[in-house]
Design a protein around this motif. Structure first.
Motif, PDB file in Angstrom:
ATOM      1  N   LEU A  32      -5.104  -1.586   8.721  1.00 36.24           N
ATOM      2  CA  LEU A  32      -5.203  -0.554   7.684  1.00 36.24           C
ATOM      3  C   LEU A  32      -3.860   0.136   7.459  1.00 36.24           C
ATOM      4  N   ALA A  33      -3.096   0.360   8.529  1.00 46.69           N
ATOM      5  CA  ALA A  33      -1.777   0.979   8.390  1.00 46.69           C
ATOM      6  C   ALA A  33      -0.839   0.069   7.603  1.00 46.69           C
ATOM      7  N   GLU A  34      -0.917  -1.227   7.858  1.00 43.49           N
ATOM      8  CA  GLU A  34      -0.084  -2.173   7.107  1.00 43.49           C
ATOM      9  C   GLU A  34      -0.462  -2.173   5.630  1.00 43.49           C
ATOM     10  N   ARG A  35      -1.754  -2.187   5.348  1.00 46.61           N
ATOM     11  CA  ARG A  35      -2.194  -2.188   3.950  1.00 46.61           C
ATOM     12  C   ARG A  35      -1.818  -0.877   3.242  1.00 46.61           C
ATOM     13  N   TYR A  36      -1.968   0.243   3.947  1.00 49.85           N
ATOM     14  CA  TYR A  36      -1.640   1.538   3.348  1.00 49.85           C
ATOM     15  C   TYR A  36      -0.148   1.654   3.084  1.00 49.85           C
ATOM     16  N   SER A  37       0.660   1.224   4.054  1.00 48.00           N
ATOM     17  CA  SER A  37       2.106   1.333   3.854  1.00 48.00           C
ATOM     18  C   SER A  37       2.570   0.412   2.725  1.00 48.00           C
ATOM     19  N   GLY A  38       1.923  -0.707   2.543  1.00 48.86           N
ATOM     20  CA  GLY A  38       2.266  -1.577   1.417  1.00 48.86           C
ATOM     21  C   GLY A  38       1.827  -0.999   0.092  1.00 48.86           C
ATOM     22  N   SER A  39       0.700  -0.287   0.071  1.00 47.98           N
ATOM     23  CA  SER A  39       0.195   0.256  -1.198  1.00 47.98           C
ATOM     24  C   SER A  39       0.980   1.471  -1.677  1.00 47.98           C
ATOM     25  N   ALA A  98       8.246  -1.188   6.039  1.00 48.80           N
ATOM     26  CA  ALA A  98       7.374  -0.884   7.179  1.00 48.80           C
ATOM     27  C   ALA A  98       6.215  -1.882   7.249  1.00 48.80           C
ATOM     28  N   ALA A  99       5.666  -2.251   6.091  1.00 54.74           N
ATOM     29  CA  ALA A  99       4.563  -3.219   6.072  1.00 54.74           C
ATOM     30  C   ALA A  99       5.031  -4.575   6.581  1.00 54.74           C
ATOM     31  N   ASP A 125       3.734  -6.513   9.904  1.00 56.86           N
ATOM     32  CA  ASP A 125       3.245  -7.879   9.773  1.00 56.86           C
ATOM     33  C   ASP A 125       3.925  -8.804  10.785  1.00 56.86           C
ATOM     34  N   LYS A 126       5.235  -8.690  10.923  1.00 56.36           N
ATOM     35  CA  LYS A 126       5.954  -9.534  11.891  1.00 56.36           C
ATOM     36  C   LYS A 126       5.535  -9.206  13.321  1.00 56.36           C
ATOM     37  N   LEU A 127       5.352  -7.927  13.619  1.00 59.99           N
ATOM     38  CA  LEU A 127       4.936  -7.512  14.950  1.00 59.99           C
ATOM     39  C   LEU A 127       3.544  -8.048  15.275  1.00 59.99           C
ATOM     40  N   MET A 128       2.629  -7.948  14.333  1.00 68.24           N
ATOM     41  CA  MET A 128       1.270  -8.453  14.566  1.00 68.24           C
ATOM     42  C   MET A 128       1.245  -9.976  14.649  1.00 68.24           C
ATOM     43  N   GLY A 129       2.120 -10.644  13.911  1.00 66.36           N
ATOM     44  CA  GLY A 129       2.196 -12.095  13.979  1.00 66.36           C
ATOM     45  C   GLY A 129       2.640 -12.590  15.345  1.00 66.36           C
ATOM     46  N   LEU A 130       3.367 -11.769  16.074  1.00 62.78           N
ATOM     47  CA  LEU A 130       3.809 -12.133  17.410  1.00 62.78           C
ATOM     48  C   LEU A 130       2.833 -11.664  18.485  1.00 62.78           C
ATOM     49  N   ILE A 131       2.400 -10.433  18.389  1.00 64.07           N
ATOM     50  CA  ILE A 131       1.588  -9.830  19.447  1.00 64.07           C
ATOM     51  C   ILE A 131       0.122 -10.253  19.368  1.00 64.07           C
ATOM     52  N   PHE A 132      -0.434 -10.366  18.172  1.00 63.48           N
ATOM     53  CA  PHE A 132      -1.873 -10.603  18.053  1.00 63.48           C
ATOM     54  C   PHE A 132      -2.348 -11.904  18.687  1.00 63.48           C
ATOM     55  N   PRO A 133      -1.703 -13.055  18.462  1.00 66.12           N
ATOM     56  CA  PRO A 133      -2.209 -14.282  19.101  1.00 66.12           C
ATOM     57  C   PRO A 133      -2.159 -14.227  20.635  1.00 66.12           C
TER      58      PRO A 133
END
Length: 104
Positions: A58-65, A71-72, A76-84
């Motif tokens: 939600l923070a990524e979507r809000y910062s993009g909107s 920041a978005a 996105d890059k941080l989640m692409g590394l940490i999430f998996p």
């Protein structure tokens, strides 16, 4: 649907010889290796992990909107590394430590 009617003699009806033979299926036993209860998903750690992922999305979507594209992109890059890595390790932790899973 059409049903076919058959006339049978009273004597055949009384002794039951009019019934056609229907072979029964062979039954087999199915064994489950792991049984997972749906209440296992109510573990506070699972709810916390899901809430954190939801808040970051939600923070990524809000910062993009609102126009904060930099920041978005960083989120996105941080989640692409940490999430998996986090999802796999959390899944393994959940399988091996949850008391609602019965190893049989």
């Amino acid at each position: 649907m059409t049903t076919r009617r058959k006339t049978i003699k009273f004597k055949e009806f009384m002794d039951g010889s009019y019934k056609s033979y229907v072979p029964k299926r062979k039954s087999f036993k199915a064994f489950s290796i792991v049984t997972v209860s749906p209440t296992a998903m109510l573990d506070p750690t699972i709810i916390t992990f899901g809430g954190i992922v939801l808040l970051i999305a939600l923070a990524e979507r809000y910062s993009g909107s609102i126009g904060m594209y930099d920041a978005a992109e960083k989120i996105d890059k941080l989640m692409g590394l940490i999430f998996p890595i986090g999802a796999l390790s959390f899944f393994l932790w959940f399988i091996f430590t949850n008391p609602f899973i019965a190893w049989s």
